[in-house]
Scaffold this motif. Structure first.
Motif, PDB file in Angstrom:
ATOM      1  N   VAL A  13       0.779  -1.341  -0.223  1.00  0.00           N
ATOM      2  CA  VAL A  13       0.036  -0.061   0.066  1.00  0.00           C
ATOM      3  C   VAL A  13       0.964   1.081   0.030  1.00  0.00           C
ATOM      4  O   VAL A  13       0.687   2.182  -0.581  1.00  0.00           O
ATOM      5  CB  VAL A  13      -0.962  -0.067   1.137  1.00  0.00           C
ATOM      6  CG1 VAL A  13      -1.716   1.434   1.266  1.00  0.00           C
ATOM      7  CG2 VAL A  13      -2.084  -1.183   0.967  1.00  0.00           C
ATOM      8  N   GLY A  14       1.875   1.237   0.847  1.00  0.00           N
ATOM      9  CA  GLY A  14       2.757   2.304   0.897  1.00  0.00           C
ATOM     10  C   GLY A  14       3.306   2.646  -0.517  1.00  0.00           C
ATOM     11  O   GLY A  14       3.485   3.896  -1.072  1.00  0.00           O
ATOM     12  N   MET A  15       3.962   1.477  -1.074  1.00  0.00           N
ATOM     13  CA  MET A  15       4.522   1.847  -2.753  1.00  0.00           C
ATOM     14  C   MET A  15       3.514   2.591  -3.464  1.00  0.00           C
ATOM     15  O   MET A  15       3.714   3.451  -4.173  1.00  0.00           O
ATOM     16  CB  MET A  15       5.013   0.603  -3.077  1.00  0.00           C
ATOM     17  CG  MET A  15       5.782   0.720  -4.394  1.00  0.00           C
ATOM     18  SD  MET A  15       6.625  -0.783  -4.847  1.00  0.00           S
ATOM     19  CE  MET A  15       5.437  -1.847  -4.734  1.00  0.00           C
ATOM     20  N   ALA A  16       2.248   1.810  -3.398  1.00  0.00           N
ATOM     21  CA  ALA A  16       1.185   2.433  -4.385  1.00  0.00           C
ATOM     22  C   ALA A  16       0.888   3.774  -4.050  1.00  0.00           C
ATOM     23  O   ALA A  16       0.569   4.670  -4.802  1.00  0.00           O
ATOM     24  CB  ALA A  16      -0.027   1.483  -4.291  1.00  0.00           C
ATOM     25  N   VAL A  17       0.911   4.135  -2.778  1.00  0.00           N
ATOM     26  CA  VAL A  17       0.317   5.469  -2.259  1.00  0.00           C
ATOM     27  C   VAL A  17       1.568   6.450  -2.749  1.00  0.00           C
ATOM     28  O   VAL A  17       1.236   7.637  -3.097  1.00  0.00           O
ATOM     29  CB  VAL A  17       0.185   5.547  -0.805  1.00  0.00           C
ATOM     30  CG1 VAL A  17       0.163   6.942  -0.254  1.00  0.00           C
ATOM     31  CG2 VAL A  17      -1.016   4.892  -0.401  1.00  0.00           C
ATOM     32  N   LYS A 205      -2.165   0.974  -8.680  1.00  0.00           N
ATOM     33  CA  LYS A 205      -2.486  -0.029  -8.235  1.00  0.00           C
ATOM     34  C   LYS A 205      -2.111  -1.278  -9.161  1.00  0.00           C
ATOM     35  O   LYS A 205      -1.717  -2.466  -8.924  1.00  0.00           O
ATOM     36  CB  LYS A 205      -3.974  -0.413  -7.651  1.00  0.00           C
ATOM     37  CG  LYS A 205      -4.384  -1.682  -7.188  1.00  0.00           C
ATOM     38  CD  LYS A 205      -5.955  -1.693  -6.796  1.00  0.00           C
ATOM     39  CE  LYS A 205      -6.210  -2.913  -6.086  1.00  0.00           C
ATOM     40  NZ  LYS A 205      -7.811  -2.874  -5.843  1.00  0.00           N
ATOM     41  N   ARG A 206      -2.429  -1.067 -10.423  1.00  0.00           N
ATOM     42  CA  ARG A 206      -2.081  -2.028 -11.630  1.00  0.00           C
ATOM     43  C   ARG A 206      -0.495  -2.026 -11.751  1.00  0.00           C
ATOM     44  O   ARG A 206      -0.124  -3.517 -11.997  1.00  0.00           O
ATOM     45  CB  ARG A 206      -2.649  -1.381 -12.867  1.00  0.00           C
ATOM     46  CG  ARG A 206      -2.362  -2.283 -14.090  1.00  0.00           C
ATOM     47  CD  ARG A 206      -3.113  -1.851 -15.410  1.00  0.00           C
ATOM     48  NE  ARG A 206      -2.899  -2.626 -16.516  1.00  0.00           N
ATOM     49  CZ  ARG A 206      -3.508  -3.569 -16.846  1.00  0.00           C
ATOM     50  NH1 ARG A 206      -4.511  -4.021 -16.053  1.00  0.00           N
ATOM     51  NH2 ARG A 206      -3.276  -4.322 -17.973  1.00  0.00           N
ATOM     52  N   PHE A 207       0.123  -1.090 -11.366  1.00  0.00           N
ATOM     53  CA  PHE A 207       1.574  -1.294 -11.431  1.00  0.00           C
ATOM     54  C   PHE A 207       2.167  -2.088 -10.508  1.00  0.00           C
ATOM     55  O   PHE A 207       3.057  -2.773 -10.659  1.00  0.00           O
ATOM     56  CB  PHE A 207       2.245   0.111 -11.737  1.00  0.00           C
ATOM     57  CG  PHE A 207       3.672   0.076 -11.755  1.00  0.00           C
ATOM     58  CD1 PHE A 207       4.330   0.152 -12.938  1.00  0.00           C
ATOM     59  CD2 PHE A 207       4.654   0.321 -10.784  1.00  0.00           C
ATOM     60  CE1 PHE A 207       5.758  -0.093 -13.105  1.00  0.00           C
ATOM     61  CE2 PHE A 207       5.865   0.448 -10.561  1.00  0.00           C
ATOM     62  CZ  PHE A 207       6.514   0.058 -11.778  1.00  0.00           C
ATOM     63  N   THR A 208       1.715  -2.042  -9.254  1.00  0.00           N
ATOM     64  CA  THR A 208       2.257  -2.556  -8.115  1.00  0.00           C
ATOM     65  C   THR A 208       1.771  -3.792  -7.864  1.00  0.00           C
ATOM     66  O   THR A 208       2.467  -4.695  -7.266  1.00  0.00           O
ATOM     67  CB  THR A 208       1.881  -1.648  -6.703  1.00  0.00           C
ATOM     68  OG1 THR A 208       0.717  -1.535  -6.542  1.00  0.00           O
ATOM     69  CG2 THR A 208       2.565  -0.284  -6.755  1.00  0.00           C
TER      70      THR A 208
END
Length: 480
Positions: A13-17, A205-208
Motif C-alpha cells: 500500500v505504501g508503494m502504491a500510495v 494499483k495496476r503497476f504495484t
C-alpha cells in the motif's frame, strides 16, 4: 504469520500510495503551470493589448482637437465616445461637467445618476487640479493589480468656449470575460484533478500488483518453498523480472537436488574408506600382524584409502575457501609444460589401476606462465579424474599442451559418448555430477566446480567440446 502478511500488505500500500502521490504532484504541477500561464501571462497580455489599442485609437485624435471646435463636429463626438468604449465627458473652464456621452449617445445628467459616478471619482481625484488648470494628462486607474480603466484629459474648444475633454476607456467587459475564463478554469482544474487522481490510483494499483506478486514469490522461495512461481505473462520489464524469479526458483530446485545428492555421495564415499580402514586395521591387529607381506598389503590399502579420503576432504575445503575468498593465489613464474608433466605423471598410477593409459603431448618450446602452480595442478588433476570416470577400460586419455598465437591451451581428451548440449553449462555448477559411463567415482562431484573457480580467479577462459567421438576439456592462458 498474520503479522508478516500485514506488514507486506502495508508495504505494498505504501508503494502504491507513493506512486499515486508522485503522479498527483505531476498533475498539480501541470495545473499550476496552466494557472500561471492563464492568470499571470495571458490576462496581463490581454490587458496590455487592450490598453495599447485604446491608446493607438485615442491619441491621434488629440491633434485634430487642437484645431477644431468639438461642439460643431458631431461626427467627431460620436467617434470619440464610441472609441472610448465607456464615457466621454466635457468640462467647462470652471471645472463643471457640461455634457457626457457613452458609445456615441448623450447621457441625461439630470436622470442618470449611475453614469455620474465616473465623474464624481474623477472630480475628487488628484488629477482634478490639472483639469482646472487646463493641462493634459493620462492615467491608468487600477484596483489592486487590475487595470480598471484608462483616462485621457485634454483642453479643447467647445462651442467657442475653452473646455476640457476627458475620455474614459473601461476594461470592465474584458475583465468579465477573464473572470468567466477563470471560473471555467477552476471547474476544468477540479475535473482534471479528480480524474487524474482516480486514474493515478488505478495505474498505481495496476503497476504495484505484479511487483507484490513477485515479492510474495521471493518470500516463499526464501522460506523454502522452491516450487513457487510468479506466473506473470507480460512482455515488459516486469515480465522479464518474473521470468528471472522463475528461473531462480528452478535453479534453486536444481541446486537443492544436487546438494542432497552430493551429501549422499560424499557420505557414501567417506563411509567406504572409513569402513575399509577400520576393518583392515583390525585385521592387521588380530590376524595378519605376524605375516609381513599380508600386513604390508593391508597397511598399503589403509594408507591408500586414507589418502583418498583426505583428497575428498581437501577438495571440499578448497572449494569452500575459494568460494569465500579466503584462499589467495600464490602466483609465480613457471614453465607450463613442467606443471602439466608432473601432474600427469602423478595420475598415471590411478589411470593404470583403472585399466587406462595416459598420453602426454607437449611442444618443445618453453611455455612461460605466471600462475599458482599448486592450483593449476589441482585443475589438471580434477580434469584427468573426470576423464578417468568417463572412459571405458583399455582406452587412452590424452593430455595436450599447445602454443597458440596469443597464449597456451591445455586440453584433456577422452573417448566416449558426447555430453548433451543442455548439460555442458550445468557440469561446471557446484554439486553437479553426471552419470559415469565407466562406473568409476573418482573425486567428490565438485571437481569441475573447483576447476571453474580456480580458472576464474586466474582470469583464464575454459570450456568443453565434443567432436569426433572425443570429449575435450580445455583451459587457455593468454600471453602477457
Amino acid at each position: 504469520m498474520r503479522t508478516r502478511k500485514t506488514k507486506h500488505a502495508l508495504r505494498g500500500v505504501g508503494m502504491a500510495v507513493r506512486l499515486w502521490a508522485i503522479m498527483m504532484v505531476l498533475v498539480l504541477l501541470t495545473v499550476g503551470c496552466m494557472w500561471l500561464f492563464q492568470v499571470v501571462l495571458m490576462e496581463r497580455n490581454y490587458t496590455q493589448s487592450n490598453l495599447a489599442e485604446a491608446q493607438s485609437q485615442l491619441e491621434p485624435v488629440m491633434e485634430e482637437l487642437q484645431t477644431e471646435d468639438l461642439g460643431y463636429n458631431e461626427q467627431l463626438i460620436a467617434y470619440l465616445s464610441s472609441t472610448a468604449s465607456e464615457k466621454m465627458m466635457i468640462v467647462d473652464s470652471g471645472g463643471h461637467l457640461v455634457d457626457m456621452y457613452t458609445y456615441g449617445h448623450p447621457i441625461d445628467l439630470a436622470e442618470d445618476r449611475t453614469d455620474l459616478q465616473v465623474w464624481v471619482r474623477i472630480s475628487s481625484g488628484e488629477d482634478y487640479e490639472k483639469i482646472l488648470a487646463g493641462e493634459p494628462y493620462t492615467r491608468e486607474t487600477r484596483k489592486g493589480n487590475r487595470v480598471e480603466g484608462y483616462e485621457i484629459g485634454i483642453p479643447i474648444r467647445y462651442y467657442g468656449e475653452s473646455a476640457y475633454l476627458i475620455l474614459y476607456h473601461s476594461f470592465a467587459e474584458l475583465h468579465n470575460v477573464l473572470d468567466m475564463n477563470r471560473r471555467q478554469l477552476v471547474v476544468l482544474s477540479v475535473i482534471l484533478t479528480v480524474a487524474a487522481a482516480v486514474l493515478a490510483g488505478f495505474l498505481a494499483k495496476r503497476f504495484t500488483r505484479p511487483i507484490l506478486i513477485i515479492k510474495k514469490t521471493v518470500d516463499r522461495l526464501a522460506s523454502g518453498d522452491l516450487t513457487a512461481v510468479p506466473g506473470l505473462k507480460r512482455k515488459d520489464e516486469i515480465g522479464q523480472l518474473s521470468d528471472s524469479v522463475e528461473e531462480l526458483g528452478q535453479a534453486l530446485q536444481r541446486v537443492d537436488v544436487l546438494r542432497k545428492e552430493v551429501i549422499a555421495n560424499v557420505s557414501h564415499e567417506l563411509r567406504s574408506p572409513l569402513a575399509l580402514i577400520g576393518g583392515y586395521a583390525e585385521m592387521v591387529k588380530d590376524i595378519t600382524w605376524k605375516d609381513e607381506a599380508q600386513r604390508n598389503e593391508n597397511l598399503d590399502l589403509i594408507i591408500s584409502e586414507s589418502k583418498r579420503m583426505s583428497e575428498m576432504v581437501s577438495d571440499i575445503l578448497d572449494y569452500s575457501q575459494l568460494q569465500s575468498g579466503y584462499l589467495q593465489l600464490n602466483r609465480r613464474d613457471y614453465d607450463l609444460r613442467e606443471i602439466v608433466e608432473e601432474e600427469t605423471g602423478r595420475c598415471e598410477k590411478i589411470a593404470r589401476e583403472n585399466s587406462l593409459s595416459l598420453r602426454l603431448e607437449q611442444p618443445e618450446e618453453e611455455c612461460p606462465v605466471q600462475v599458482d602452480a599448486l592450483k593449476i595442478s589441482q585443475v589438471l588433476r580434477n580434469l584427468i579424474y573426470n576423464a578417468i570416470n568417463h572412459t571405458r577400460d583399455g582406452e587412452t586419455i590424452t593430455v595436450r599442451t599447445r602454443q597458440e598465437a596469443d597464449g597456451f591451451r591445455v586440453s584433456v581428451l577422452n573417448p566416449g559418448e558426447p555430453i548433451p548440449e543442455e548439460d555442458r553449462e550445468l557440469i561446471w555448477e557446484r554439486y553437479q555430477r553426471s552419470q559415469h559411463q565407466a562406473g568409476r567415482r573418482q573425486g567428490t562431484g565438485i571437481g569441475l566446480s573447483i576447476v571453474k573457480t580456480i580458472l576464474d580467479t586466474h582470469g583464464m577462459t575454459y570450456g568443453v567440446n565434443c567432436r569426433d567421438g572425443l570429449t575435450c576439456f580445455w583451459f587457455f592462458y593468454p600471453s602477457l
